[in-house]
Design an enzyme around this catalytic site. Structure first.
Site, mmCIF file in Angstrom:
data_model
loop_
_atom_site.group_PDB
_atom_site.id
_atom_site.type_symbol
_atom_site.label_atom_id
_atom_site.label_comp_id
_atom_site.label_asym_id
_atom_site.label_seq_id
_atom_site.Cartn_x
_atom_site.Cartn_y
_atom_site.Cartn_z
ATOM 1 N N TYR A 193 0.836 -1.201 0.000
ATOM 2 C CA TYR A 193 0.000 0.000 0.000
ATOM 3 C C TYR A 193 0.874 1.255 0.000
ATOM 4 O O TYR A 193 0.692 2.165 -0.812
ATOM 5 C CB TYR A 193 -0.879 -0.039 1.251
ATOM 6 C CG TYR A 193 -1.685 1.203 1.540
ATOM 7 C CD1 TYR A 193 -2.871 1.463 0.869
ATOM 8 C CD2 TYR A 193 -1.269 2.092 2.537
ATOM 9 C CE1 TYR A 193 -3.625 2.591 1.171
ATOM 10 C CE2 TYR A 193 -2.027 3.219 2.843
ATOM 11 C CZ TYR A 193 -3.197 3.473 2.158
ATOM 12 O OH TYR A 193 -3.934 4.578 2.459
ATOM 13 N N LYS A 240 1.167 4.463 -2.634
ATOM 14 C CA LYS A 240 0.926 5.841 -2.216
ATOM 15 C C LYS A 240 2.157 6.707 -2.488
ATOM 16 O O LYS A 240 2.039 7.876 -2.855
ATOM 17 C CB LYS A 240 0.551 5.893 -0.726
ATOM 18 C CG LYS A 240 -0.856 5.373 -0.430
ATOM 19 C CD LYS A 240 -1.953 6.260 -1.042
ATOM 20 C CE LYS A 240 -3.330 5.930 -0.477
ATOM 21 N NZ LYS A 240 -4.425 6.664 -1.169
#
Ligand SMILES: Cc1cc2nc3c(=O)[nH]c(=O)nc-3n(C[C@H](O)[C@H](O)[C@H](O)COP(=O)(O)OP(=O)(O)OC[C@H]3O[C@@H](n4cnc5c(N)ncnc54)[C@H](O)[C@@H]3O)c2cc1C
Lengths: 445, 246
Positions: free
Chosen positions: B151, B155
């Site tokens: 993740y 990002k």
């Protein structure tokens, strides 16, 4: 399981807390276990908003469906907070007709407790401004209820403490206002008789409430400050003032539980003395105040319930029918001042007729007192209850955590009718709270 | 003709999206809400109309369906003044370590899709000469952590994309905001252990995004405490960082 309590932090109870995201999921939650109740923003003091087994949190349901700016009617999900309504529609010229002493309550909670404001004596309670509601019953049906349609369900739900099912939506009427300001007049009175006379004289005022110094005794017993209020028009505002003031977030928050020692008869005495003198100085001429300090004086201190320490506190709010009220209230106050550990908050106001079958208000005077949870307070409150029952009065369920079945039954003669309606909406008994278990559910084998 | 401004919120049904849409509507913007299932967004659109007397519409938008992006952009009746991507998928780090499909979905949802759609809007905005582009990234992108680097890396890519786009677009009158919310109390974080003082409500994020657009801020850490926390975390030498259970 999660430990949950009401605003008074007593009792603390283990319950499953569910946060459904859809009405269908609420239905599943209710169907899934016997012993569920809805919870709004947790501002009831005792065990009303705690399910026997599971508790359905409603604050995620915070949408408006539609608003009619001509009539001020609005359809809302039940988790919308009154603070949100005030912030959003206040500047558009509309406020709730009825607000309790904190604005952080949900529409569902306000209906379920049929909350009263400082205007109950002339304008009635929150339920009076509910046109209809969408109810998910224990039986698994979703019904629209109003004064005309499913009216039994409607009048049992208003003031029914969540026990008829989960309120999903409501259509309510808002009050058109020109400004967010209140024209306030403070009257200071030297004793209880004068206080009650001043409240009677305030019958024609839209808002009226008395704060009682419950430390004062003897000839000063019941000395009070009476706060009368009217909505101010635009013409009354000082030049350049905003027609709608901003409600600040609770700025000063109580970050930790204070040791209960900070709350003793000396600190309470000092506080009461100071408060009375400051108020008395403002007495006389009327002046403008923002609606926020007028209606919600305690909201400016976030988490003030922690002042009472970890063991929490009890609120005792009774209503006494008008006839003979003076003597009973005098008796209660005398016992309280003698005891010496109540109360930062002693509030006296007049109520009119309630609207729901189980609504708390009845014509008379209501007295609200706070007591730290310690020592023999439970026994002491039982004593006070006997006076209330003998006078034909009752206790407010939204504030209660400890009254006995007998006290409750004596105060709420319409209970049998309520039970019958509840049974028809929920034959299997899916909806149950800690409060209903304590006060009137058939005892389970 | 109204002279009102319009904001497009991509990923419309999340708690942050709802709060952001409310903040903009309150400030007088008309709102376009876009999400995978437009019907689900209709109650939110009704809420905005009722509360703020603005126009609100709903649109179908799937961040993984990049093929549809061109049509989506040209299908909007009004090119918005502000576009905000709140799309994201936390996913499960453990699954993402071995399940390539899951890892891919996390990467595409947090980087590829948001970057591509905002890139398309950037071209339109630059052609027009005005507009604000807001990407909600994450503090997780500031440094990869053992517990969520799939993740976090996506990002990080998204943050880098936004900063590059900002540098280019600012010369053409278009403003790009990177938002790093930190911990937010939402459905996504429900049941997770959050650090109280570093956690904010969704409404605070909504206000922060509105503020950033109005004040033309470049990078927003919603809680200022996070700026400090991440400054320290970014400064830690790798030798120490890899030993931390973090
Ligand atoms: C500082 C303070 C001042 C107060 N002043 C007043 C006052 O002046 N007058 C007054 O009347 N009250 C007053 N109250 C009490 C408060 O208004 C009521 O307890 C109100 O019900 C709280 O609403 P809530 O949303 O927090 O509900 P909760 O406390 O969560 O729940 C209260 C009851 O409502 C039920 N309920 C909540 N939501 C739903 C739903 N969607 N469907 C069905 N049932 C539901 C619950 O089951 C429970 O029985 C005060 C409370 C505080 C803390």
């Amino acid at each position: 399981m999660t430990l949950v309590s009401g605003w008074g932090r007593f009792p603390v109870v283990d319950t499953d807390v569910l946060r459904p995201r859809s009405f269908a999921a609420i239905g599943d939650a209710v169907a899934g276990a016997s012993g569920t109740v809805a919870r709004g923003n947790g501002r009831a003091y005792g065990d009303a908003g705690i399910g026997a087994i599971r508790t359905v949190a409603m604050t995620g349901f915070d949408r408006a469906r539609w608003f009619d700016p001509v009539t001020g009617r609005i359809r809302l999900e039940a988790g919308v907070l009154l603070s949100d309504l005030i912030d959003t529609f206040g500047p558009r010229g509309f406020l709730p007709f009825v607000v309790p002493g904190t604005r952080f309550v949900s529409v569902g909670g306000a209906i379920a407790a049929d909350v009263h404001g400082k205007n109950h004596h002339c304008e009635g309670g929150f339920g009076r401004y509910v046109d209809s509601l969408l109810l998910r019953t224990g039986q698994g049906e979703t019904i629209e209820a109003s004064r005309e349609q499913n009216s039994d369900a409607f009048f049992a739900t208003v003031g029914g403490m969540g026990l008829t099912g989960v309120i999903l939506e409501a259509t309510i009427r808002l009050r058109p206002v020109a400004t967010g300001w209140i024209r306030e007049r403070v009257v200071s009175t030297s004793d209880l008789d004068a206080a009650m006379r001043a409240l009677d004289a305030g019958d024609s005022a839209t808002y009226s409430v008395a704060w009682i110094d419950c430390v004062a005794r003897g000839s000063e017993l019941g000395r009070s400050l009476i706060y009368l209020g009217e909505h101010a028009g635009t013409g009354e505002l000082p030049h350049g003032a905003d027609a709608f003031p901003v409600g600040n977030d609770p700025g000063l928050a109580v970050p930790v539980d204070l040791p209960s020692i900070t709350l003793n008869r000396y600190s309470i005495r000092a506080f009461n003395e100071l408060y009375y003198r400051m108020g008395a100085r403002r007495a006389g001429e009327s002046h403008l105040v923002s609606l926020f300090p007028y209606f919600f004086p305690l909201d400016s201190v976030g988490g003030w319930n922690r002042i009472y320490g970890r063991r929490g506190f009890l609120q005792h709010q009774c209503v006494i029918p008008e006839h003979g009220a003076r003597d009973v209230l005098g008796d209660i106050l005398e016992r309280v001042t003698k005891r010496g550990d109540a109360s930062f908050l002693a509030v006296l106001k007049k109520l009119g007729q309630g609207d729901g079958i189980l609504s708390f208000p009845m014509p008379g005077y209501t007295l609200a007192l706070d007591f730290p949870m310690r020592g023999d307070v439970l026994k002491f409150l039982d004593e006070i209850d006997r006076l209330v029952v003998a006078a034909g009065g009752r206790l407010y369920l939204a504030k209660d955590a400890r009254q006995s079945r007998a006290t409750f039954e004596a105060g709420y003669p319409a209970l049998q009718r309520f039970k019958a309606i509840r049974k028809s909406l929920d034959p299997a008994g899916k909806i149950r709270s800690k409060l209903s278990q304590r006060l009137f559910d058939e005892v389970q084998p | 003709m109204t002279s009102r401004k319009t904001v497009l919120v991509l990923g419309g049904s999340s708690d942050i999206a709802r709060a952001t849409a409310r903040a903009f509507a309150k400030a007088g913007y008309d709102v376009q809400l876009a999400g995978r299932d437009a019907a689900v967004l209709e109650p939110d659109a009704a809420d905005l109309r009722a509360r703020y007397n603005v126009e609100a519409s709903v649109w179908t938008f799937d961040v993984l369906d990049t093929v549809s992006f061109q049509d989506f952009v040209s299908g909007l009746p009004v090119l918005p003044d502000v576009v905000i991507s709140i799309v994201g998928l936390l996913g499960l780090q453990e699954s993402a370590q071995s399940d390539l499909d899951h890892a891919t979905t996390v990467m595409r949802s947090n980087y590829e899709g948001p970057a591509l759609i905002l890139g398309l809007f950037a071209e339109r905005f630059l052609a027009r000469g005005t507009g604000s582009i807001v990407g909600v990234s994450s503090v997780a992108g500031d440094r990869g952590r053992a517990s969520n680097y799939v993740y976090g890396s996506a990002k990080a890519g998204f943050s880098a994309f936004l900063s590059g786009l900002r540098a280019r677009a600012s010369r053409g009158g278009v403003h790009v905001v990177t938002v790093k919310p930190g911990f937010v109390r939402t459905r996504m974080t429900e049941g997770m252990k959050l650090i109280g003082p570093l956690t904010v409500e969704a409404a605070v994020v909504g206000e922060a995004i509105l503020n950033a657009v109005q004040r033309q801020t470049d990078v927003v850490y919603v809680s200022n405490k996070w700026r400090l926390v991440m400054l320290i975390i970014k400064a830690l030498p790798e030798a120490i960082f890899k030993k931390l259970k973090f």
